[in-house]
Scaffold this motif. Structure first.
Motif, PDB file in Angstrom:
ATOM      1  N   THR A 136       0.140  -9.455  -5.254  1.00 13.71           N
ATOM      2  CA  THR A 136      -0.728  -8.940  -6.308  1.00 13.71           C
ATOM      3  C   THR A 136      -0.823  -7.438  -6.132  1.00 13.71           C
ATOM      4  N   ALA A 137      -0.585  -6.691  -7.212  1.00 11.60           N
ATOM      5  CA  ALA A 137      -0.557  -5.238  -7.123  1.00 11.60           C
ATOM      6  C   ALA A 137      -0.904  -4.615  -8.475  1.00 11.60           C
ATOM      7  N   THR A 138      -1.277  -3.338  -8.424  1.00 13.08           N
ATOM      8  CA  THR A 138      -1.513  -2.565  -9.644  1.00 13.08           C
ATOM      9  C   THR A 138      -0.293  -1.730 -10.011  1.00 13.08           C
ATOM     10  N   GLY A 139       0.617  -1.570  -9.051  1.00 15.69           N
ATOM     11  CA  GLY A 139       1.808  -0.781  -9.308  1.00 15.69           C
ATOM     12  C   GLY A 139       2.947  -1.160  -8.389  1.00 15.69           C
ATOM     13  N   LEU A 140       4.146  -0.839  -8.822  1.00 19.09           N
ATOM     14  CA  LEU A 140       5.365  -1.089  -8.062  1.00 19.09           C
ATOM     15  C   LEU A 140       6.233   0.147  -8.182  1.00 19.09           C
ATOM     16  N   ARG A 141       6.898   0.522  -7.086  1.00 15.45           N
ATOM     17  CA  ARG A 141       7.865   1.612  -7.183  1.00 15.45           C
ATOM     18  C   ARG A 141       9.099   1.272  -6.374  1.00 15.45           C
ATOM     19  N   ILE A 142      10.217   1.872  -6.799  1.00 15.29           N
ATOM     20  CA  ILE A 142      11.491   1.755  -6.097  1.00 15.29           C
ATOM     21  C   ILE A 142      11.852   3.152  -5.631  1.00 15.29           C
ATOM     22  N   VAL A 143      12.025   3.290  -4.325  1.00 18.08           N
ATOM     23  CA  VAL A 143      12.292   4.587  -3.716  1.00 18.08           C
ATOM     24  C   VAL A 143      13.758   4.646  -3.318  1.00 18.08           C
ATOM     25  N   THR A 144      14.450   5.696  -3.709  1.00 15.88           N
ATOM     26  CA  THR A 144      15.833   5.885  -3.283  1.00 15.88           C
ATOM     27  C   THR A 144      15.817   6.453  -1.876  1.00 15.88           C
ATOM     28  N   VAL A 145      16.719   5.951  -1.044  1.00 16.62           N
ATOM     29  CA  VAL A 145      16.767   6.389   0.347  1.00 16.62           C
ATOM     30  C   VAL A 145      18.205   6.778   0.662  1.00 16.62           C
ATOM     31  N   GLU A 146      18.396   7.961   1.204  1.00 14.24           N
ATOM     32  CA  GLU A 146      19.739   8.434   1.583  1.00 14.24           C
ATOM     33  C   GLU A 146      19.832   8.573   3.088  1.00 14.24           C
TER      34      GLU A 146
END
Length: 150
Positions: A136-146
């Motif tokens: 359960t969340a109010t937001g989701l993010r996808i982070v690019t990782v190098e």
């Protein structure tokens, strides 16, 4: 894991009240606002401009979900836009956005879009749907990782 496919009914990222946000963008056609427009392909894409870019969705309320789908092309035309590692993160803060501190995000896992990785993952640029334990969340993010940071 599902490879390819189309938008699912009830897509929370496109629900009323949901908003998209991000840290930065490469420019041109690769805009943050296009992440949830429902159109596949290069002309409707986002590419981050740094080694720790992210794009996310604020749902407008707390929601429970157990899957995520995203892709780098889904038309098969740009396979060079697929490889890399991505952190999948959620938050429960009110009104999350690009300025939400990193400490307020919890990592659910790492997605590795690298070379062909076996059954169900034969074309990394296509949309892929991943399942996980309900959150359960109010937001989701996808982070690019190098550079192997994840």
């Amino acid at each position: 894991l599902q490879e390819g496919g189309t938008l699912a009914p009830g897509n929370l990222a496109r629900a009323p009240g949901a908003t998209v946000f991000g840290k930065d963008q490469l420019g041109g056609v690769h805009q943050i606002a296009k992440v949830t427009d429902g159109v596949f392909g290069n002309a409707s894409s986002w590419i981050g401009a740094s080694g720790f870019s992210f794009v996310g969705v604020a749902f407008g309320r707390a929601v429970t979900f157990e899957q995520l789908a995203f892709g780098r092309d889904n038309t098969g035309g740009f396979s060079d836009r697929a490889t890399g590692r991505y952190l999948v993160q959620v938050t429960s803060v009110a009104n999350p956005g690009a300025a939400t501190p990193d400490a307020d995000w919890t990592t659910l896992g790492t997605i590795r879009y690298e070379a062909i990785a076996g059954p169900g993952f034969t074309a990394p640029a296509l949309r892929h749907r991943f399942g996980f334990s309900a959150v359960t969340a109010t937001g989701l993010r996808i982070v690019t990782v190098e550079n192997g940071l994840a």
